[in-house]
Design an enzyme around this catalytic site. Structure first.
Site, PDB file in Angstrom:
ATOM      1  N   PHE A   1     -19.854   3.189 -22.575  1.00 50.46           N
ATOM      2  CA  PHE A   1     -21.185   3.784 -22.483  1.00 50.46           C
ATOM      3  C   PHE A   1     -21.159   5.288 -22.719  1.00 50.46           C
ATOM      4  O   PHE A   1     -22.095   5.852 -23.270  1.00 50.46           O
ATOM      5  CB  PHE A   1     -21.780   3.512 -21.094  1.00 50.46           C
ATOM      6  CG  PHE A   1     -22.357   2.139 -20.936  1.00 50.46           C
ATOM      7  CD1 PHE A   1     -23.486   1.932 -20.158  1.00 50.46           C
ATOM      8  CD2 PHE A   1     -21.784   1.038 -21.551  1.00 50.46           C
ATOM      9  CE1 PHE A   1     -24.026   0.664 -19.994  1.00 50.46           C
ATOM     10  CE2 PHE A   1     -22.309  -0.230 -21.394  1.00 50.46           C
ATOM     11  CZ  PHE A   1     -23.434  -0.424 -20.608  1.00 50.46           C
ATOM     12  N   ARG A   2     -20.076   5.959 -22.284  1.00 50.82           N
ATOM     13  CA  ARG A   2     -20.077   7.426 -22.281  1.00 50.82           C
ATOM     14  C   ARG A   2     -19.564   8.061 -23.562  1.00 50.82           C
ATOM     15  O   ARG A   2     -19.789   9.234 -23.791  1.00 50.82           O
ATOM     16  CB  ARG A   2     -19.222   7.943 -21.104  1.00 50.82           C
ATOM     17  CG  ARG A   2     -19.814   7.626 -19.763  1.00 50.82           C
ATOM     18  CD  ARG A   2     -18.919   8.104 -18.627  1.00 50.82           C
ATOM     19  NE  ARG A   2     -19.521   7.799 -17.348  1.00 50.82           N
ATOM     20  CZ  ARG A   2     -19.463   6.601 -16.775  1.00 50.82           C
ATOM     21  NH1 ARG A   2     -18.816   5.615 -17.354  1.00 50.82           N
ATOM     22  NH2 ARG A   2     -20.048   6.393 -15.609  1.00 50.82           N
TER      23      ARG A   2
ATOM     24  N   HIS B   1     -17.923   0.071  -9.196  1.00 52.99           N
ATOM     25  CA  HIS B   1     -19.207   0.294  -9.869  1.00 52.99           C
ATOM     26  C   HIS B   1     -20.016  -0.992 -10.009  1.00 52.99           C
ATOM     27  O   HIS B   1     -20.993  -1.029 -10.758  1.00 52.99           O
ATOM     28  CB  HIS B   1     -18.997   0.940 -11.244  1.00 52.99           C
ATOM     29  CG  HIS B   1     -18.494   2.342 -11.171  1.00 52.99           C
ATOM     30  ND1 HIS B   1     -17.958   3.014 -12.250  1.00 52.99           N
ATOM     31  CD2 HIS B   1     -18.433   3.227 -10.129  1.00 52.99           C
ATOM     32  CE1 HIS B   1     -17.593   4.234 -11.876  1.00 52.99           C
ATOM     33  NE2 HIS B   1     -17.864   4.381 -10.607  1.00 52.99           N
TER      34      HIS B   1
ATOM     35  N   ILE C   1      -4.413   0.494 -25.784  1.00 55.38           N
ATOM     36  CA  ILE C   1      -3.969  -0.037 -24.498  1.00 55.38           C
ATOM     37  C   ILE C   1      -3.285  -1.390 -24.644  1.00 55.38           C
ATOM     38  O   ILE C   1      -2.244  -1.645 -24.025  1.00 55.38           O
ATOM     39  CB  ILE C   1      -5.162  -0.102 -23.529  1.00 55.38           C
ATOM     40  CG1 ILE C   1      -5.575   1.319 -23.155  1.00 55.38           C
ATOM     41  CG2 ILE C   1      -4.807  -0.909 -22.277  1.00 55.38           C
ATOM     42  CD1 ILE C   1      -6.882   1.426 -22.439  1.00 55.38           C
TER      43      ILE C   1
ATOM     44  N   CYS D   1     -31.021  -9.430  -5.107  1.00 53.08           N
ATOM     45  CA  CYS D   1     -32.259  -8.854  -4.584  1.00 53.08           C
ATOM     46  C   CYS D   1     -31.887  -7.637  -3.757  1.00 53.08           C
ATOM     47  O   CYS D   1     -31.008  -7.698  -2.891  1.00 53.08           O
ATOM     48  CB  CYS D   1     -32.998  -9.876  -3.730  1.00 53.08           C
ATOM     49  SG  CYS D   1     -34.420  -9.163  -2.839  1.00 53.08           S
TER      50      CYS D   1
ATOM     51  N   SER E   1      -9.220   4.827 -18.268  1.00 54.58           N
ATOM     52  CA  SER E   1     -10.290   5.569 -17.604  1.00 54.58           C
ATOM     53  C   SER E   1     -10.216   7.037 -18.002  1.00 54.58           C
ATOM     54  O   SER E   1      -9.132   7.630 -18.028  1.00 54.58           O
ATOM     55  CB  SER E   1     -10.170   5.456 -16.081  1.00 54.58           C
ATOM     56  OG  SER E   1     -11.144   6.274 -15.453  1.00 54.58           O
TER      57      SER E   1
ATOM     58  N   ILE F   1     -17.625  -3.305 -15.204  1.00 53.04           N
ATOM     59  CA  ILE F   1     -18.650  -4.166 -14.606  1.00 53.04           C
ATOM     60  C   ILE F   1     -18.739  -5.512 -15.321  1.00 53.04           C
ATOM     61  O   ILE F   1     -19.699  -6.245 -15.154  1.00 53.04           O
ATOM     62  CB  ILE F   1     -20.026  -3.459 -14.647  1.00 53.04           C
ATOM     63  CG1 ILE F   1     -20.423  -3.106 -16.090  1.00 53.04           C
ATOM     64  CG2 ILE F   1     -20.017  -2.214 -13.768  1.00 53.04           C
ATOM     65  CD1 ILE F   1     -21.816  -2.506 -16.232  1.00 53.04           C
TER      66      ILE F   1
ATOM     67  N   GLN G   1     -13.505   0.334 -12.521  1.00 52.51           N
ATOM     68  CA  GLN G   1     -14.816   0.915 -12.773  1.00 52.51           C
ATOM     69  C   GLN G   1     -15.629   0.023 -13.708  1.00 52.51           C
ATOM     70  O   GLN G   1     -16.811   0.286 -13.935  1.00 52.51           O
ATOM     71  CB  GLN G   1     -14.655   2.295 -13.416  1.00 52.51           C
ATOM     72  CG  GLN G   1     -13.959   3.314 -12.529  1.00 52.51           C
ATOM     73  CD  GLN G   1     -13.671   4.601 -13.272  1.00 52.51           C
ATOM     74  OE1 GLN G   1     -12.903   4.609 -14.232  1.00 52.51           O
ATOM     75  NE2 GLN G   1     -14.272   5.699 -12.838  1.00 52.51           N
TER      76      GLN G   1
END
Length: 258
Positions: A46-47, A132, A249, A140, A206, A114, A112
């Site tokens: 994402f980053r 995370h 990796i 909910c 990471s 998901i 980290q």
């Protein structure tokens, strides 16, 4: 004078040998994984430049709670990435780390990520510490009832409305931690304890820029553990590491399965 290719290869081989020795001598290894591990499974970081957050601003938790359009947009984004998550399979890196757990060398993995790929690689769910959260299911926010993503997709696509809980009417959100949302206390306590009690802390993929999780390698270092960082690029915690491995990796970790 530039280092010759043969010399670079020799240095790389020496680093791999050192890692093999560190892994063999360690009694309690903790793996700490980030997005770079899963990019090889086709899940974008994402980053990074070109990642989702360079194209669209993250939705803070407070905005999710306060604004119905923000909740709808959050769910649109989740379903837009559904195939990436659903079709992804564990990489060579995931499988190597799973072998450490299965061999009894690694009591748990702190991640980290998901995407649930550590569990899919064969690591028991109770040995994966998700700091995370997890996007493969939802909960909910009021009563904590669990919802499966597949069950929410059809009604959302039909109505365009953000899902609400069948039991209490509360907001349903993917089981991930958004900006401004409190970190999961139990997961962070366990991650901290793992960092304090390991003798080898291996960071995999990471960038170590997201806190408080990024403090864990430094905590392990302060407690006397050796720190190894396996990543494509430099990280702010590189000075705390006894060994830095740069490269893809899967290529780096494939030879270290137990």
């Amino acid at each position: 004078m530039p280092i010759a290719a043969a010399d670079k290869d020799a240095v790389h081989r020496e680093k791999l040998l050192r890692f093999a020795q560190m892994l063999a001598r360690a009694d309690r290894v903790v793996a700490f994984t980030g997005a770079g591990l899963s990019t090889e499974a086709g899940i974008p970081d994402f980053r990074s430049p070109g990642g989702r957050w360079s194209r669209m601003k993250p939705i803070p938790f407070a905005e999710f709670l306060a604004d119905d359009e923000a909740r709808r947009e959050s769910w649109r984004r989740r379903f837009d990435m559904d195939d990436e998550i659903r079709l992804a399979r564990p990489t060579r890196g995931h499988q190597t780390i799973a072998s450490w757990v299965q061999a009894g060398k690694c009591p748990a993995v702190i991640t980290q990520n998901i995407d649930n790929l550590h569990q899919d690689s064969g690591i028991p769910a109770d040995a994966v510490v998700e700091v995370h959260g997890n996007t493969t299911y939802a909960t909910c926010l009021d009563c904590a009832r669990r919802y499966e993503i597949a069950a929410l997709r059809g009604p959302f696509l039909a109505s365009g409305q953000a899902p609400r809980c069948d039991d209490c009417g509360g907001f349903i959100k993917t089981a991930t931690i958004s900006f401004g949302q409190p970190m999961p206390e139990a997961a962070m306590r366990r991650a901290t304890e793992l960092a304090k009690t390991c003798d080898l802390f291996v960071v995999v993929g990471s960038s170590l820029v997201v806190y408080p999780a990024a403090d864990l390698p430094r905590l392990a270092h302060r407690q006397g553990a050796r720190v190894v960082i396996v990543n494509r690029e430099e990280t702010p915690s590189d000075p705390y590491a006894q060994l830095l491995l740069r490269g893809e990796i899967g290529d780096l970790l494939e030879g270290f399965a137990l």
